[in-house]
Structure formats: structure tokens, C-alpha cells
Scaffold this motif. Sequence first.
Motif, PDB file in Angstrom:
ATOM      1  N   MET A 113       0.840  -1.185   0.000  1.00  0.00           N
ATOM      2  CA  MET A 113       0.000   0.000   0.000  1.00  0.00           C
ATOM      3  C   MET A 113       0.883   1.246   0.000  1.00  0.00           C
ATOM      4  O   MET A 113       1.995   1.218   0.503  1.00  0.00           O
ATOM      5  N   LYS A 114       0.326   2.317  -0.571  1.00  0.00           N
ATOM      6  CA  LYS A 114       1.016   3.599  -0.599  1.00  0.00           C
ATOM      7  C   LYS A 114       0.034   4.695  -0.203  1.00  0.00           C
ATOM      8  O   LYS A 114      -1.160   4.601  -0.485  1.00  0.00           O
ATOM      9  N   LEU A 115       0.580   5.721   0.426  1.00  0.00           N
ATOM     10  CA  LEU A 115      -0.206   6.880   0.798  1.00  0.00           C
ATOM     11  C   LEU A 115       0.337   8.088   0.051  1.00  0.00           C
ATOM     12  O   LEU A 115       1.503   8.444   0.206  1.00  0.00           O
ATOM     13  N   TYR A 116      -0.504   8.661  -0.783  1.00  0.00           N
ATOM     14  CA  TYR A 116      -0.155   9.894  -1.493  1.00  0.00           C
ATOM     15  C   TYR A 116      -0.714  11.059  -0.696  1.00  0.00           C
ATOM     16  O   TYR A 116      -1.893  11.048  -0.309  1.00  0.00           O
ATOM     17  N   ARG A 117       0.130  12.055  -0.444  1.00  0.00           N
ATOM     18  CA  ARG A 117      -0.290  13.223   0.329  1.00  0.00           C
ATOM     19  C   ARG A 117      -0.113  14.477  -0.508  1.00  0.00           C
ATOM     20  O   ARG A 117       0.899  14.640  -1.188  1.00  0.00           O
ATOM     21  N   ALA A 118      -1.115  15.348  -0.444  1.00  0.00           N
ATOM     22  CA  ALA A 118      -1.075  16.603  -1.189  1.00  0.00           C
ATOM     23  C   ALA A 118      -1.902  17.638  -0.431  1.00  0.00           C
ATOM     24  O   ALA A 118      -2.723  17.289   0.419  1.00  0.00           O
ATOM     25  N   PRO A 119      -1.701  18.917  -0.750  1.00  0.00           N
ATOM     26  CA  PRO A 119      -2.469  19.959  -0.064  1.00  0.00           C
ATOM     27  C   PRO A 119      -3.977  19.841  -0.288  1.00  0.00           C
ATOM     28  O   PRO A 119      -4.755  20.188   0.586  1.00  0.00           O
ATOM     29  N   TYR A 120      -4.362  19.321  -1.466  1.00  0.00           N
ATOM     30  CA  TYR A 120      -5.790  19.248  -1.792  1.00  0.00           C
ATOM     31  C   TYR A 120      -6.113  17.959  -2.533  1.00  0.00           C
ATOM     32  O   TYR A 120      -5.298  17.444  -3.291  1.00  0.00           O
ATOM     33  N   LEU A 121      -7.330  17.471  -2.323  1.00  0.00           N
ATOM     34  CA  LEU A 121      -7.860  16.334  -3.054  1.00  0.00           C
ATOM     35  C   LEU A 121      -9.278  16.689  -3.481  1.00  0.00           C
ATOM     36  O   LEU A 121     -10.100  17.079  -2.650  1.00  0.00           O
ATOM     37  N   LEU A 122      -9.541  16.597  -4.772  1.00  0.00           N
ATOM     38  CA  LEU A 122     -10.873  16.828  -5.306  1.00  0.00           C
ATOM     39  C   LEU A 122     -11.537  15.474  -5.436  1.00  0.00           C
ATOM     40  O   LEU A 122     -11.076  14.613  -6.182  1.00  0.00           O
ATOM     41  N   THR A 123     -12.643  15.283  -4.708  1.00  0.00           N
ATOM     42  CA  THR A 123     -13.251  13.953  -4.636  1.00  0.00           C
ATOM     43  C   THR A 123     -13.997  13.547  -5.891  1.00  0.00           C
ATOM     44  O   THR A 123     -14.221  12.380  -6.111  1.00  0.00           O
ATOM     45  N   MET A 124     -14.417  14.496  -6.703  1.00  0.00           N
ATOM     46  CA  MET A 124     -15.210  14.236  -7.900  1.00  0.00           C
ATOM     47  C   MET A 124     -16.584  13.676  -7.537  1.00  0.00           C
ATOM     48  O   MET A 124     -17.249  13.065  -8.355  1.00  0.00           O
ATOM     49  N   ASP A 125     -17.015  13.868  -6.299  1.00  0.00           N
ATOM     50  CA  ASP A 125     -18.366  13.488  -5.915  1.00  0.00           C
ATOM     51  C   ASP A 125     -19.345  14.530  -6.476  1.00  0.00           C
ATOM     52  O   ASP A 125     -18.920  15.516  -7.073  1.00  0.00           O
ATOM     53  N   PRO A 126     -20.653  14.334  -6.332  1.00  0.00           N
ATOM     54  CA  PRO A 126     -21.603  15.289  -6.917  1.00  0.00           C
ATOM     55  C   PRO A 126     -21.424  16.733  -6.437  1.00  0.00           C
ATOM     56  O   PRO A 126     -21.769  17.670  -7.150  1.00  0.00           O
ATOM     57  N   ASP A 127     -20.845  16.923  -5.251  1.00  0.00           N
ATOM     58  CA  ASP A 127     -20.636  18.272  -4.718  1.00  0.00           C
ATOM     59  C   ASP A 127     -19.227  18.796  -4.995  1.00  0.00           C
ATOM     60  O   ASP A 127     -18.885  19.900  -4.576  1.00  0.00           O
ATOM     61  N   ASN A 128     -18.391  17.998  -5.674  1.00  0.00           N
ATOM     62  CA  ASN A 128     -16.989  18.362  -5.911  1.00  0.00           C
ATOM     63  C   ASN A 128     -16.292  18.767  -4.615  1.00  0.00           C
ATOM     64  O   ASN A 128     -15.600  19.769  -4.542  1.00  0.00           O
ATOM     65  N   THR A 129     -16.480  17.950  -3.590  1.00  0.00           N
ATOM     66  CA  THR A 129     -15.892  18.199  -2.280  1.00  0.00           C
ATOM     67  C   THR A 129     -14.373  18.247  -2.379  1.00  0.00           C
ATOM     68  O   THR A 129     -13.754  17.413  -3.046  1.00  0.00           O
ATOM     69  N   ILE A 130     -13.777  19.222  -1.726  1.00  0.00           N
ATOM     70  CA  ILE A 130     -12.322  19.357  -1.675  1.00  0.00           C
ATOM     71  C   ILE A 130     -11.857  19.033  -0.258  1.00  0.00           C
ATOM     72  O   ILE A 130     -12.362  19.593   0.713  1.00  0.00           O
ATOM     73  N   ILE A 131     -10.902  18.123  -0.160  1.00  0.00           N
ATOM     74  CA  ILE A 131     -10.313  17.757   1.124  1.00  0.00           C
ATOM     75  C   ILE A 131      -8.961  18.460   1.208  1.00  0.00           C
ATOM     76  O   ILE A 131      -8.122  18.311   0.311  1.00  0.00           O
ATOM     77  N   GLU A 132      -8.744  19.227   2.268  1.00  0.00           N
ATOM     78  CA  GLU A 132      -7.457  19.890   2.481  1.00  0.00           C
ATOM     79  C   GLU A 132      -6.543  18.994   3.310  1.00  0.00           C
ATOM     80  O   GLU A 132      -7.008  18.161   4.068  1.00  0.00           O
ATOM     81  N   ASP A 133      -5.228  19.190   3.166  1.00  0.00           N
ATOM     82  CA  ASP A 133      -4.235  18.331   3.832  1.00  0.00           C
ATOM     83  C   ASP A 133      -4.610  16.875   3.591  1.00  0.00           C
ATOM     84  O   ASP A 133      -4.804  16.093   4.516  1.00  0.00           O
ATOM     85  N   ALA A 134      -4.692  16.530   2.320  1.00  0.00           N
ATOM     86  CA  ALA A 134      -5.330  15.292   1.890  1.00  0.00           C
ATOM     87  C   ALA A 134      -4.398  14.100   1.840  1.00  0.00           C
ATOM     88  O   ALA A 134      -3.187  14.231   1.706  1.00  0.00           O
ATOM     89  N   GLY A 135      -5.017  12.939   1.926  1.00  0.00           N
ATOM     90  CA  GLY A 135      -4.329  11.673   1.755  1.00  0.00           C
ATOM     91  C   GLY A 135      -5.139  10.763   0.857  1.00  0.00           C
ATOM     92  O   GLY A 135      -6.373  10.757   0.907  1.00  0.00           O
ATOM     93  N   LEU A 136      -4.439  10.005   0.035  1.00  0.00           N
ATOM     94  CA  LEU A 136      -5.058   9.038  -0.877  1.00  0.00           C
ATOM     95  C   LEU A 136      -4.339   7.719  -0.661  1.00  0.00           C
ATOM     96  O   LEU A 136      -3.156   7.585  -0.967  1.00  0.00           O
ATOM     97  N   LEU A 137      -5.037   6.754  -0.099  1.00  0.00           N
ATOM     98  CA  LEU A 137      -4.467   5.453   0.222  1.00  0.00           C
ATOM     99  C   LEU A 137      -4.756   4.496  -0.928  1.00  0.00           C
ATOM    100  O   LEU A 137      -5.918   4.295  -1.299  1.00  0.00           O
ATOM    101  N   ILE A 138      -3.699   3.932  -1.499  1.00  0.00           N
ATOM    102  CA  ILE A 138      -3.817   3.025  -2.636  1.00  0.00           C
ATOM    103  C   ILE A 138      -3.372   1.636  -2.204  1.00  0.00           C
ATOM    104  O   ILE A 138      -2.301   1.467  -1.624  1.00  0.00           O
ATOM    105  N   ASP A 139      -4.201   0.644  -2.504  1.00  0.00           N
ATOM    106  CA  ASP A 139      -3.891  -0.754  -2.218  1.00  0.00           C
ATOM    107  C   ASP A 139      -3.873  -1.478  -3.562  1.00  0.00           C
ATOM    108  O   ASP A 139      -4.921  -1.695  -4.167  1.00  0.00           O
TER     109      ASP A 139
END
Length: 118
Positions: free
Chosen positions: A1-27
Motif C-alpha cells: 500500500m502507498k499513501l499519497y499526500r497533497a495539499p488538496y484532493l478533489l473527490t469528484m463526488d456530486p458536490d466536488n468536495t475538496i479535502i485539504e491536507d489530503a491523503g489518498l491510500l492506494i492498495d
Amino acid sequence: MKLYRAPYLLTMDPDNTIIEDAGLLIDGDKIAEVGNGDLLQNNHPTIEVIDLPDRLLMPGLINCHMHSGLLRGTAEGKKLWDWLRLYIDPMHRVLTPEDAEAASWLCYAERYSPAVQR
């Protein structure tokens, strides 16, 4: 597994939610979790972390743009405008609807074939 970290993550959900201090966990090749980067890193203390400062993660963005396999590799090495004007555009003009459909199916088969390296 890897964790990608960035200042922002755009979820692409219907509200285009933005997560700050974001993490994306890939398995493997799957998204396992998205959320606060500190929280994800604390929950997985031994995970490989890939920091991406000044980046935006967009894990829900899917590229559905594909090109016909019939014309791939045609006139390689030409300048873009010459390639389009002298080779690709004339070939597109003579494609029949049946040719275009066959090219599309070929492209999709290549893209989703388990034998194709990604």
C-alpha cells in the motif's frame, strides 16, 4: 500500500468536495481510502508515503478519451500540424461508419485486455 499526500484532493463526488491536507491510500491498483493525510498516516504508521507538495489529487477523474487503433503510428515523427493536415485528416475523411466502429472496438479491446501492460 502507498499513501499519497497533497495539499488538496478533489473527490469528484456530486458536490466536488475538496479535502485539504489530503491523503489518498492506494492498495494495489485500487483506491482504499481518501481523507485527512495525517489521520491516514497515523492509522498506517509503516506505510510508504509519497508527498506531492503543490499538487492536486483527483482520484475520481477517469480518462475515457481513446484514439482509434487503426491510425496509431501513422506518419510518426512529423510535425503536429503536418501530421494532422496531411495524414490523419485525409484518412478520417475516408473511414466508413463500419471502419470507425471496428476501430473503436479495437481500441477498447486493447485498453481493457489483461494482456496489455499498463
